[in-house]
Design an enzyme around this catalytic site. Structure first.
Site, PDB file in Angstrom:
ATOM      1  N   PRO A   2       0.813  -1.200   0.000  1.00  0.00           N
ATOM      2  CA  PRO A   2       0.000   0.000   0.000  1.00  0.00           C
ATOM      3  C   PRO A   2       0.849   1.253   0.000  1.00  0.00           C
ATOM      4  CG  PRO A   2      -0.319  -1.339   1.977  1.00  0.00           C
ATOM      5  CD  PRO A   2       0.928  -1.753   1.332  1.00  0.00           C
ATOM      6  N   GLU A   3       0.492   2.140  -0.855  1.00  0.00           N
ATOM      7  CA  GLU A   3       1.054   3.482  -0.824  1.00  0.00           C
ATOM      8  C   GLU A   3      -0.015   4.371  -0.179  1.00  0.00           C
ATOM      9  OE1 GLU A   3       2.993   4.542  -4.554  1.00  0.00           O
ATOM     10  OE2 GLU A   3       3.059   2.442  -5.114  1.00  0.00           O
ATOM     11  N   HIS A  91      -2.154 -16.095   8.016  1.00  0.00           N
ATOM     12  CA  HIS A  91      -1.648 -14.724   7.886  1.00  0.00           C
ATOM     13  C   HIS A  91      -2.561 -13.665   8.503  1.00  0.00           C
ATOM     14  CE1 HIS A  91       1.311 -16.597   5.445  1.00  0.00           C
ATOM     15  NE2 HIS A  91       0.539 -16.750   4.389  1.00  0.00           N
ATOM     16  N   ARG A 110       3.513 -11.264   4.097  1.00  0.00           N
ATOM     17  CA  ARG A 110       4.973 -11.084   4.153  1.00  0.00           C
ATOM     18  C   ARG A 110       5.459 -10.559   5.503  1.00  0.00           C
ATOM     19  NH1 ARG A 110       6.745  -8.340  -1.449  1.00  0.00           N
ATOM     20  NH2 ARG A 110       8.806  -8.893  -0.682  1.00  0.00           N
ATOM     21  N   ARG A 152      21.340  17.643  -5.700  1.00  0.00           N
ATOM     22  CA  ARG A 152      21.227  16.192  -5.546  1.00  0.00           C
ATOM     23  C   ARG A 152      21.470  15.469  -6.865  1.00  0.00           C
ATOM     24  NH1 ARG A 152      17.865  13.709  -0.810  1.00  0.00           N
ATOM     25  NH2 ARG A 152      17.456  15.553   0.455  1.00  0.00           N
TER      26      ARG A 152
END
Length: 271
Positions: A2-3, A91, A110, A152
DNA sequence: CCGGACGCCTGTCGGC
DNA sequence: TGCCGACAGGCGTCCG
């Protein structure tokens, strides 16, 4: 997984079911997440009311009477509302059982996610205190990126995925926003002018807002609080579309590894 | 300070 | 069919 849009989708889906409820019990079925879940957390959380559900970066913050529960969904985590008890499956590591009889169930194959207790007002947890601005906040502007990016040499894609620069932008939305802004992902962050950073800031915000409106992006296993997939997958412009035509100029979308992440872009219209 | 590589985990998919 | 490597939405840590 998820973002920011997926976490925000989860927050919005979960909040109506938990705010104002008392946690009758926290069940920890597997403490082995990214960091081991604190021993005794069940006793701390049990009996407290949930006052609000906030989001900071990709963290969900359950504001409670004596502190906050901070949950991260990691790469494969999701949080669902169960309206009635159901046997846990593989899970299903955490469950917040509410006085209404509903519960929040955290699933994460995970185990890159995490759960922390922040006592009192502690807004300065080590995981939170170095975070950059929220991309949907007013003060997130092109000028900010431009001045921070000065000198940068890293790629602009890594730059916008750096949570100390701006939070919530992961691999999918970095690719998408750079395509919308017409900027090549490998371009050095220090070699982009103010105007183009302005376009990038606008693109980041637009892409995230569109994704939130669509309920996030489901590639494999993301589901919202009601178990529904996110529909922004349909609207992805470059991510996962290697070889397919660019929606702007029809040149084939390319993919290359950049800082260990698959990076999708159009070589013809991103410079 | 900066930037890149690594590793944490499990599941899935493609190639042989 | 089975095995094996590559890869997957994140991110803290380490190293040059």
């Amino acid at each position: 997984m998820p973002e920011l849009p997926e976490v925000e989708t989860t927050r919005r889906g979960v909040a109506p079911h938990v705010v104002g409820q008392v946690v009758s019990r926290l069940v920890v079925r597997d403490r082995r997440l990214r960091w081991p879940v604190q021993q005794g957390l069940e006793d701390i959380v049990g009996g407290q009311a949930v006052l609000a559900v906030d989001r900071r970066a990709k963290y969900l913050l359950f504001r409670m009477e004596r502190g906050s529960l901070m949950l991260h969904l990691g790469m494969s985590g999701s949080l669902r509302v169960l309206l009635e008890p159901a046997p846990p499956r593989l899970h299903d590591h955490l469950e917040l059982i509410l006085s209404s009889g509903a519960s929040l169930r955290y699933t994460d194959p995970r185990r890159f996610g995490s759960l922390h207790w922040l006592p009192g007002e502690s807004a300065s947890h080590p995981l939170l205190c170095r975070l950059g601005p929220e991309p949907l906040a007013e003060q997130f502007q092109g000028d900010y990126l431009h001045s921070l990016g000065r000198g940068r040499r890293s790629s602009v894609k890594s730059f916008i995925m750096d949570a100390s620069v701006v939070v919530g932008v992961g691999n999918i939305y970095a690719c998408e926003a750079l395509h919308v802004a017409g900027i090549h992902p490998a371009r050095a962050a220090g070699r982009i002018g103010r105007e183009r950073y302005q376009r990038l800031a606008v693109a980041i915000r637009a892409v995230l807002e569109q994704a939130i409106a669509a309920g996030g992006t489901t590639l494999r296993d993301f589901v919202g609080a009601g178990g529904q997939p996110g529909y922004f997958s349909q609207a992805l412009r470059v991510y996962g579309r290697a070889g397919e035509p660019c929606l702007r100029c029809a040149a084939p979308v390319r993919v290359q590894r950049l800082a260990q992440r698959s990076t999708y872009y159009c070589a013809a219209c991103q410079h």
